[in-house]
Design a protein around this motif. Structure first.
Motif, PDB file in Angstrom:
ATOM      1  N   SER A 127       0.856  -1.179   0.000  1.00 37.82           N
ATOM      2  CA  SER A 127       0.000   0.000   0.000  1.00 37.82           C
ATOM      3  C   SER A 127       0.896   1.234   0.000  1.00 37.82           C
ATOM      4  CB  SER A 127      -0.898  -0.035   1.237  1.00 37.82           C
ATOM      5  OG  SER A 127      -1.548   1.205   1.392  1.00 37.82           O
ATOM      6  N   GLN A 140       0.558   4.942   0.212  1.00 39.29           N
ATOM      7  CA  GLN A 140      -0.366   6.049   0.491  1.00 39.29           C
ATOM      8  C   GLN A 140       0.266   7.062   1.424  1.00 39.29           C
ATOM      9  OE1 GLN A 140      -4.322   4.999   1.875  1.00 39.29           O
ATOM     10  NE2 GLN A 140      -4.056   2.880   1.202  1.00 39.29           N
ATOM     11  N   LEU A 176      -1.305  10.718   3.007  1.00 37.46           N
ATOM     12  CA  LEU A 176      -2.344  11.753   3.003  1.00 37.46           C
ATOM     13  C   LEU A 176      -1.719  13.145   3.041  1.00 37.46           C
ATOM     14  CD1 LEU A 176      -4.843  10.125   5.535  1.00 37.46           C
ATOM     15  CD2 LEU A 176      -5.031  10.201   3.049  1.00 37.46           C
ATOM     16  N   ARG A 186      -1.593  -1.070  -3.605  1.00 37.02           N
ATOM     17  CA  ARG A 186      -2.854  -0.422  -3.209  1.00 37.02           C
ATOM     18  C   ARG A 186      -2.566   1.065  -3.121  1.00 37.02           C
ATOM     19  NH1 ARG A 186      -7.884  -1.868   0.527  1.00 37.02           N
ATOM     20  NH2 ARG A 186      -8.203   0.094   1.635  1.00 37.02           N
ATOM     21  N   ASN A 235      -4.234   5.356  -3.096  1.00 27.76           N
ATOM     22  CA  ASN A 235      -5.334   6.288  -2.816  1.00 27.76           C
ATOM     23  C   ASN A 235      -5.231   7.510  -3.718  1.00 27.76           C
ATOM     24  OD1 ASN A 235      -7.302   7.902  -1.441  1.00 27.76           O
ATOM     25  ND2 ASN A 235      -5.721   8.728  -0.084  1.00 27.76           N
ATOM     26  N   THR A 236      -6.306   7.920  -4.287  1.00 25.51           N
ATOM     27  CA  THR A 236      -6.505   9.084  -5.158  1.00 25.51           C
ATOM     28  C   THR A 236      -6.149   8.791  -6.620  1.00 25.51           C
ATOM     29  OG1 THR A 236      -4.347  10.244  -5.076  1.00 25.51           O
ATOM     30  CG2 THR A 236      -5.936  10.748  -3.305  1.00 25.51           C
ATOM     31  N   ILE A 239      -8.381   3.090  -4.189  1.00 25.50           N
ATOM     32  CA  ILE A 239      -9.366   3.654  -3.257  1.00 25.50           C
ATOM     33  C   ILE A 239      -9.343   5.175  -3.403  1.00 25.50           C
ATOM     34  CG2 ILE A 239      -9.102   1.813  -1.531  1.00 25.50           C
ATOM     35  CD1 ILE A 239      -7.487   3.806   0.205  1.00 25.50           C
ATOM     36  N   ILE A 240     -10.395   5.814  -2.939  1.00 24.09           N
ATOM     37  CA  ILE A 240     -10.361   7.267  -2.750  1.00 24.09           C
ATOM     38  C   ILE A 240     -10.842   7.524  -1.329  1.00 24.09           C
ATOM     39  CG2 ILE A 240     -11.311   9.511  -3.426  1.00 24.09           C
ATOM     40  CD1 ILE A 240     -11.515   8.469  -6.288  1.00 24.09           C
ATOM     41  N   LYS A 241      -9.964   8.102  -0.527  1.00 26.69           N
ATOM     42  CA  LYS A 241     -10.350   8.441   0.838  1.00 26.69           C
ATOM     43  C   LYS A 241     -10.996   9.822   0.825  1.00 26.69           C
ATOM     44  CE  LYS A 241      -6.927   5.826   3.506  1.00 26.69           C
ATOM     45  NZ  LYS A 241      -5.669   5.887   4.276  1.00 26.69           N
ATOM     46  N   ILE A 268     -13.313   5.369   3.272  1.00 31.03           N
ATOM     47  CA  ILE A 268     -12.648   4.679   2.153  1.00 31.03           C
ATOM     48  C   ILE A 268     -13.673   4.440   1.045  1.00 31.03           C
ATOM     49  CG2 ILE A 268     -11.433   2.590   1.405  1.00 31.03           C
ATOM     50  CD1 ILE A 268     -10.240   2.340   4.194  1.00 31.03           C
ATOM     51  N   THR A 269     -13.508   5.148  -0.068  1.00 28.35           N
ATOM     52  CA  THR A 269     -14.433   5.065  -1.208  1.00 28.35           C
ATOM     53  C   THR A 269     -15.876   5.094  -0.686  1.00 28.35           C
ATOM     54  OG1 THR A 269     -12.734   3.588  -2.148  1.00 28.35           O
ATOM     55  CG2 THR A 269     -14.706   3.901  -3.461  1.00 28.35           C
ATOM     56  N   GLU A 286     -16.960   8.307  -5.784  1.00 30.05           N
ATOM     57  CA  GLU A 286     -15.567   7.827  -5.732  1.00 30.05           C
ATOM     58  C   GLU A 286     -15.444   6.524  -6.530  1.00 30.05           C
ATOM     59  OE1 GLU A 286     -17.081   8.717  -2.503  1.00 30.05           O
ATOM     60  OE2 GLU A 286     -16.430  10.698  -3.177  1.00 30.05           O
TER      61      GLU A 286
END
Ligand SMILES: CC(=O)N[C@H](C=O)[C@@H](O)[C@H](O)[C@H](O)COP(=O)(O)O
Length: 228
Positions: free
Chosen positions: A14, A16, A18, A45, A47-48, A66-68, A78-79, A84
């Motif tokens: 993952s 990611q 933020l 994995r 995000n965005t 995923i999109i947080k 999470i999505t 999303e």
């Protein structure tokens, strides 16, 4: 070979960071993914959409997207909504992961209500349910998700203190869909144990891609001792 076959017994990293994290940058996440690939990762994995796009340019591994997104009235991040899901589908990711907990969703729907809409709209997409308890995993399977992962174990008010490996063991025993171990598998030993317990694959994040978290563990360890 199918995506699930490609991930079979593999390590998914993952990547990611933020906005409030030091490595927040699509470029840096793309290099994290490259490092993960060089190290032997079977999947990523992320995000965005911007991070996913940057990572796709750098590596060709199976992608869980995923999109947080935070909503003031909901703890689901999470999505969380169809918007999303739509964005991830448009971008094209192999697997879309989404919160499948029983927590109040921003759109007011229950997970089964939300997911039946999603499934009708995107029947051929693979979906991974991020859950926090055995019960949520069983509910998610009934709705027709393709994969269940204990990603949110310990992150919902009612799952505090869950031992991730124990939940993996229970999920594997009760579900027919593949279980991907995710969430606090922070040592090579735990990752290996998850696969031995029957997990299809294991996702490792912070222990590989969050240097501030890794540093903290070292800093704590050296602080504990009194040196002469
Ligand atoms: C709870 C939450 O927000 N989990 C997120 C889900 O995508 C990520 O921040 C985690 O890093 C990921 O699940 C991997 O877990 P760990 O970093 O523990 O290996």
């Amino acid at each position: 070979m199918s995506i699930l076959e490609k991930l079979n017994k593999g390590l998914i990293v993952s990547c990611q960071a933020l906005e409030d994290e030091p490595l927040h940058s699509a470029y840096i996440m793309s290099k994290m993914a490259l490092a993960a690939k060089q190290g032997g990762a079977a999947g990523i994995r992320a995000n965005t959409i911007v991070d996913i796009q940057a990572i796709k340019k750098e590596v060709d591994l199976p992608m869980i997207g995923i999109i947080k997104k935070d909503f003031p009235e909901s703890k689901v991040f999470i999505t969380p909504t169809i918007h999303e899901v739509e964005a991830l589908y448009e971008e094209g990711v192999d697997i879309i992961a989404l919160d499948a907990t029983k927590q109040q969703r921003p759109d007011g729907k229950s997970f089964p209500e939300f997911f039946s809409e999603v499934k009708v709209k995107y029947p051929d997409q693979l979906f991974m349910a991020d859950i926090s308890t055995l019960e949520e995993g069983m509910e998610a399977e009934k709705t027709g998700v393709d994969i269940v992962a204990p990603t949110l174990a310990g992150y919902t008010s009612y799952s505090q203190g869950t031992v991730p490996l124990e939940l993996v063991r229970q999920l594997v025993a009760r579900l027919s869909v593949p279980v991907i171990a995710e969430g606090n598998f922070d040592t090579p030993e735990k990752a290996k144990q998850a696969l031995e317990l029957g997990a299809h694959a294991v996702v490792v994040g912070s222990a590989i891609t969050r240097p501030q978290v890794i540093t903290e563990k070292f800093a704590e360890a050296v602080k504990e001792k009194s040196y002469k």
